[in-house]
Design an enzyme around this catalytic site. Structure first.
Site, short mmCIF file in Angstrom:
data_model
loop_
_atom_site.label_atom_id
_atom_site.label_comp_id
_atom_site.label_asym_id
_atom_site.label_seq_id
_atom_site.Cartn_x
_atom_site.Cartn_y
_atom_site.Cartn_z
CG HIS A 367 -2.29 -0.78 1.15
ND1 HIS A 367 -3.42 -0.71 0.65
CD2 HIS A 367 -1.50 -2.11 1.65
CE1 HIS A 367 -4.14 -1.69 0.40
NE2 HIS A 367 -3.16 -2.73 1.36
CE LYS A 558 -6.11 14.04 -0.19
NZ LYS A 558 -6.06 12.77 -0.38
NE ARG A 559 -3.46 10.49 9.81
CZ ARG A 559 -3.14 9.33 10.61
NH1 ARG A 559 -3.84 8.67 11.59
NH2 ARG A 559 -1.67 9.54 11.71
CE LYS A 564 -2.08 11.04 3.02
NZ LYS A 564 -2.36 10.31 2.17
CB THR A 666 -9.45 5.36 -1.39
OG1 THR A 666 -9.25 5.53 -0.03
CG2 THR A 666 -8.40 4.18 -1.51
CE LYS A 670 -13.63 6.19 0.87
NZ LYS A 670 -12.92 6.25 2.18
#
Ligand code: OAK
Length: 832
Positions: A367, A558-559, A564, A666, A670
């Site tokens: 992952h 998100k985290r 990111k 993911t 969504k």
């Protein structure tokens, strides 16, 4: 049977409004032990959950019995994380009794939505990997696949995040405090798990060399089962979570004074094993307790799997035909050594046969490619905690390297890279290599990520085993993420194309032809607006900030991670703020920037970025000169429940990681499914989202993974030059460095500025800034044209069918597991 008992039996199963109402009133009194006048919202939640649970138990037993009777091949999903969220809405919707339940509560004078709010959010996971596991459970049950989840019943889930003076502060998340009505404790399902001790060599009955693990400490793993309801309620699978218990020696031992208190202390220490989830997302802590957690749940699960197998079989030859074990990242990879130990040491299987069985049974999903997330346990720790496993790992390694030697032909670098042991510095066991070697299939989670796996971390293994790596692009369950979370849009879709999409999301494609229908567009917008109103109210409650419902809701949830690039987003927000102040007469598109996400408690840079977002928000939100055209909010305590409110309300979806670093994502799926347009890099599954929704319906910007790679390799990137040549970036950074957002501590953000300049800007924030701002401008321009925006939003929803986790799970089932749907037989329902 006693008549009263019999009538209750029937009532337990009744799905109509009256039957539900009667069971609620009965449950409240006889199981929760409260009078209707004294009952709190939480009492009602427990009441309703218990009554709903009654209605699924028969079909749960039927499902389990059918698998048993048919000796069906099962798949076992081993995961250290299951980010489940709340279960009431989910159970009602999947059983198809939401309306009946609402009416039944209505008749008692209660509102279902209030009752739902009393359920704690089960946060037994950090982020993507954990939520994926939960979506997969939903899809396996919906597709009638005999699938079990195995994990840990953490007493404390992921911490509760609060902001104090803009800083993240962590509080314990006590989700079990008031009991958990969904779980069934199984005190009789108990397995011993050992740690420490030493290995003794001896001769077995035929004089062969054999080993036993002695003088070890023993813990018991006790099972708690949670039913997993598939859509339609036909298949109900099991999530089995393990909790640590001290051995019975404690209960039956007798102690003198001092020893008694010591023994109690020891019991508490032992049971700490399942106390808390490690809060690191994709970083490896290297802590002994974590290794013990991994082994604890893996060993208990394997013992349980073998026990189930042995109900029908007397040797292990057909284990791979009856059990497929999926490793959710390397966290359960020690299972490969453990299955070898169980087969060889405990069941007398020969080594070579055991190895064939092990490899044919296991498969592994990777992952992340982040080097800091690749698990590597110090050999010395492993030798101490799991001495027999360390020997087994050496043995596997020796046999493998011996075999590869011929092919490596003098390339020692290659052999040392293939080794299960990293010999550089303090020696470590590479769990990724173990997982790869012990599996028949290894998969990545998006097309790009799988390619990069082949080129980077597993390049040598890929050369050795070219058939092993395969791709399984992630997906999300449309039940939770559209049907339940976005009722306005779900109802609209069903009104046009029927409800087949809930179980077969590919049908949603039929909406594409409605994209040009002005009436449909209007209704689509109305649904979005309703969701935005709900989110605006939530934002006001959580942060006290009022946002304009008709502004562009620009969402990054998100985290918190440097890769990111929440930092890129907030820098663009500062630049936009400056433009708005410089040009007050321009008619700006009002924008609301919405952030949410937790940082690992020890990740200082991520926590500093949280503080920066909160500091910038404070200045911007209070500046009258921007006329409310820009608002910035950072919502606290992002979790599944919050996501269910946020995803349906987004206009723009921020998926802006440095290309090559996000394995899949993911949240991107969504958001797009709920009609948000993506602004993103060509990273992870964004690449495939673009292919499905079409290049015209997504805002792509920035360096590609290849360009990132080349840029880093050439070493030719100087962030200072980029900053100097971009006035709006320079101004934003100057404002941060001169304390405009932190007058109380002007140097607060020095580490961030340092990372972006002298630090070499590893995540290429400055390199992508200008392109990102242009893409943002394009999004704002498009938003002015609400018809065109809506058309593209509809096309996003319509083209996301492929990203259902049902599609993903069926690919795993056919291409990796070879498991097939099994329809449960329901004898109970044919009886009267
Ligand atoms: C967490 C701990 C260790 C290793 C990976 C993770 C993790 O959550 N990875 C995430 O997995 C998701 C599901 O596959 C992906 O969508 C995310 O991109 C990835 O970061």
């Amino acid at each position: 049977m006693d008549a009263r008992y019999k009538s209750r039996e029937i009532e337990r199963r009744s799905l109509d409004v009256d039957g539900l109402k009667r069971s609620f009133l009965e449950w409240l009194v006889y199981s929760v032990g409260k009078d209707a006048r004294a009952a709190t919202r939480r009492d009602w939640f427990h009441t309703v959950a218990l009554a709903v649970r009654d209605r699924l138990v028969d079909r749960w037993m039927d499902t389990t019995r059918t698998y048993y009777q048919q000796d069906a091949k099962r798949v076992y999903y081993l995961s250290l994380e299951f980010l489940i969220g709340r279960l009431l809405t989910n159970s009602l919707a999947n059983l198809g009794i939401t309306d009946q339940c609402r009416q039944a509560l209505d008749r008692i004078g209660l509102n279902l939505d209030d009752v739902v709010e009393a359920e704690p959010d089960a946060a037994l996971g950090n982020g993507g990997l954990g939520r994926l596991a939960a979506c997969f459970l939903d899809s396996m049950a919906t597709e009638a696949l005999p699938g079990y989840g195995y994990g840990i019943r953490y007493e404390f889930g992921l911490f509760e995040q609060r902001f104090e003076h803009g800083w993240q502060v962590e509080y314990p998340e006590q989700w079990l405090q008031f009991g958990n009505p969904w779980e069934f404790p199984r005190p009789e399902v108990l397995y011993p798990v050992q740690f420490y001790g030493r290995v003794e060599e001896f001769r077995d009955s035929v004089g062969e060399r054999a080993y036993r693990w002695v003088d070890a400490e023993r813990v018991l793993a006790m099972a708690y089962d949670t039913p997993v309801v598939g859509y339609g309620g036909d298949t109900i699978n099991t999530l089995r979570l393990w909790s640590a218990r001290a051995t019975r020696d404690f209960n039956f031992g007798h102690f003198n004074d001092g020893a008694y208190m010591k023994a109690v202390e020891q019991k508490v220490l032992t049971e700490n094993l399942s106390r808390v989830l490690y809060p690191n997302d994709a970083t490896e802590g290297g802590k002994e307790l974590r290794l013990k957690q991994e082994y604890f749940f893996t060993s208990a699960s394997l013992q349980d799997i073998l026990r189930r197998y042995l109900q029908h079989h007397s040797n292990f030859d057909s284990l791979p035909d009856k059990a497929a074990i999926q490793l959710n990242d390397t966290h359960p990879a020690i299972g490969i050594a453990e299955l070898m130990r169980l087969l060889v040491d405990q069941h007398g299987v020969t080594w070579d046969k055991a190895w064939d069985i092990t490899r044919a049974t296991f498969s592994y999903t990777n992952h992340t490619l982040l080097p800091e997330a690749l698990e590597a346990w110090p050999v010395r720790m492993m030798e101490r905690v799991l001495p027999r496993h360390m020997q087994i790992i050496y043995e596997i390694n020796a046999k493998f390297l011996n075999r590869s030697k011929a092919r490596a032909a003098g390339d020692n670098g290659r052999l040392s890279r293939l080794s299960l042991i990293d010999e550089r510095g303090d020696r470590r066991v590479r769990m990724g290599n173990l997982a790869f070697l012990g599996s028949h299939k290894v998969n990545g989670v998006s097309a790009l990520h799988t390619e990069l796996m082949k080129q980077t971390v597993f390049a040598d293994f890929h050369a050795e085993f070219p058939e092993r790596i395969n791709n399984k692009t992630n997906g999300i369950t449309p039940r939770r993420w559209l049907h339940q979370a976005n009722q306005p849009l779900a109802a609209l879709i069903t009104s046009r194309i029927g409800n087949g999409w809930i179980k077969d999301l590919s049908q949603i494609k039929a909406l594409a032809e409605k994209a040009d229908d002005l009436v449909f567009r209007e209704e689509f917008r109305r649904a979005k607006r309703k969701n935005k109103k709900r989110l605006a109210a939530y934002i006001a409650r959580q942060t006290g900030v009022d946002v304009q419902v008709d502004s562009l809701f620009d969402v990054q949830v998100k985290r918190m991670h440097e890769y990111k690039r929440q930092l890129l987003n907030i820098l663009q927000a500062i630049a936009l703020y400056n433009e708005m102040r410089d040009n007050p007469t321009v008619s700006w598109v009002p924008v609301t920037k919405i952030f949410a996400g937790k940082a690992a408690p020890s990740y200082h840079m991520a926590k500093l970025i949280i503080k920066l977002i909160n500091d910038v928000a404070k200045v911007v939100n209070h500046d009258p000169s921007v006329h409310d055209n820009l608002k910035i909010v950072l919502l606290p305590n992002y979790n599944v429940t919050a996501a269910e409110i946020i995803m349906p309300a987004a206009d723009l979806s921020e998926q802006i990681s440095t290309a090559g670093m996000e394995a899949s994502g993911t949240g991107n799926m969504k958001l797009a499914l709920n009609g948000a347009l993506t602004i993103g890099t060509l990273d992870g599954a964004n690449v495939e989202i673009r292919e499905h929704v079409g290049d015209d319906n997504i805002f792509i910007f920035g360096l590609t993974a290849e360009e990132v790679n080349d840029l880093r390799a050439s070493g030719g990137f100087n962030p200072r030059d980029v900053i100097a040549s971009n006035p709006s970036l320079k101004r934003a950074l100057d404002m941060i460095s001169t304390g405009v957002f932190s007058p109380d501590d002007p140097h607060r953000y020095h580490p961030i500025l340092q990372a972006l300049t002298d630090g070499g800007d590893h995540f290429l924030v400055t390199a992508d800034f200008s392109d990102y701002c242009q893409a943002q401008q394009a999004a704002m321009d498009l938003y002015r044209d609400q018809e065109e925006w809506t058309r593209k939003a509809i096309l996003n929803t319509a083209n996301m069918g492929w990203f259902s986790s049902d599609r993903t799970i069926m690919e795993y089932a056919t291409e990796i597991w070879d498991v097939h749907p099994v329809k449960p037989e329901h004898p109970a329902e044919t009886e009267t």
